[in-house]
Design an enzyme around this catalytic site. Sequence first.
Site, PDB file in Angstrom:
ATOM      1  N   SER A  17      -7.655  10.049   2.134  1.00  0.00           N
ATOM      2  CA  SER A  17      -7.275   9.293   1.121  1.00  0.00           C
ATOM      3  C   SER A  17      -8.310   9.379  -0.334  1.00  0.00           C
ATOM      4  CB  SER A  17      -6.896   7.776   1.121  1.00  0.00           C
ATOM      5  OG  SER A  17      -5.658   7.234   2.226  1.00  0.00           O
ATOM      6  N   ARG A  40     -12.924   3.448  -4.996  1.00  0.00           N
ATOM      7  CA  ARG A  40     -11.152   1.908  -3.906  1.00  0.00           C
ATOM      8  C   ARG A  40     -11.215   1.635  -4.633  1.00  0.00           C
ATOM      9  NH1 ARG A  40     -12.676   0.640   1.231  1.00  0.00           N
ATOM     10  NH2 ARG A  40     -14.248   1.841   1.002  1.00  0.00           N
ATOM     11  N   HIS A  43      -7.265   3.768  -4.976  1.00  0.00           N
ATOM     12  CA  HIS A  43      -7.244   4.137  -3.058  1.00  0.00           C
ATOM     13  C   HIS A  43      -6.577   2.293  -2.918  1.00  0.00           C
ATOM     14  CE1 HIS A  43      -7.747   2.381   1.221  1.00  0.00           C
ATOM     15  NE2 HIS A  43      -7.384   3.610   1.150  1.00  0.00           N
TER      16      HIS A  43
END
Lengths: 218, 218
Positions: A17, A40, A43
């Site tokens: 990812s 993050r 994500h």
Amino acid sequence: MKMELEQILPGEIERRSFEIITEELGGKIFPEGQEDIIKRVIHTTADFEYADTMTFSPDAVSSALGALTDRGNTVIVTDTNMTRSGIHKASLEKLGIEAVCYMADPDVAEEAKREGTTRAAASMKKAADMAQKTGKQIIFSVGNAPTALIAIEELIREGCVHPALVIGVPVGFVNVVQAKERIMTVDVPYIVAKGRKGGSTVAAAILNALLYKIDKER
Amino acid sequence: MKMELEQILPGEIERRSFEIITEELGGKIFPEGQEDIIKRVIHTTADFEYADTMTFSPDAVSSALGALTDRGNTVIVTDTNMTRSGIHKASLEKLGIEAVCYMADPDVAEEAKREGTTRAAASMKKAADMAQKTGKQIIFSVGNAPTALIAIEELIREGCVHPALVIGVPVGFVNVVQAKERIMTVDVPYIVAKGRKGGSTVAAAILNALLYKIDKER
């Protein structure tokens, strides 16, 4: 319609990812210490807007890391139980850091009613009182209520609290943009997602990215 | 930079937010029963993309409402503790509906290791076993792990579970789009946010919108 599943081991999904995120960011450069946090958040949201809206005060990351490694002296205060339950428990325990959310406390509900404010604002006031009494430092994490962020701004201006970090990522339509712009005018380490977007998962992602930084360095 | 705060009473913020959402949707028409759910997702994310990506099977809302008013016979199964903690507790209690998340259970971690799968997938299998043993019906809520959604799809195809609703809003970059497209090919009531976006807060918003529908009608 893409229906064929990519064959991938469970342990590889996160790494893959982040590879995709890096590819799609197309070589965009972030200031030191910010890249893993911003990635993050992307994500967690699948939303690349955050690459442009995430805004850090120059001292935000260093101040946060200092507080998170100051065993027993730092409390993370969230404005939702969702964010609190989304913080990586093992990392918190390893560092001896507590995370609290006062939103559902009966005394907070009473105080909010008495003051004609929101429970979110009253819960931040309770946190500032706790810090004054105990001498602990606070990392504030606001992923939901702009009124919490406005309350923190006022508490800082009045000298009632000196947070190690304010994460300002409330989401919504009323006073959200304003609350974020205002906290950035105060002398405090901050990480803010400008605009309307944010949320409890974004707040948790920022906290976890900070915690993983420490795990990585040790 | 908009810094001036809008003066508004705490109890008015949500109503005003939904007014703004309605204004900005500019008269867009949604099928019956879907509008309040989609607006609540936008309220939770400040992301109008959901007005185009939220996809309902024709029976999704009626099946969900039937299950949620079937006191004591329905269990909401989530793939994150964040979603579970974001569900409006008072509404659940009033209806006598339980919400569980098996993600952190030790037997789920063991099963995942043994099967070479994710804990998310193993936790959905555990839920299907629970439903078979107890005769309870399940509302699955997947806001994080596509592997959970893929596991549910397989369990349905194998006849191991017959959910009252599958909320399919995992977020991310690997097998997320595929998992969503696949669940929509199965004969099951579903609410799906097509594409990469979703999350634990989106899943909780959908569940809460369903619960508030019941509160409103009573």
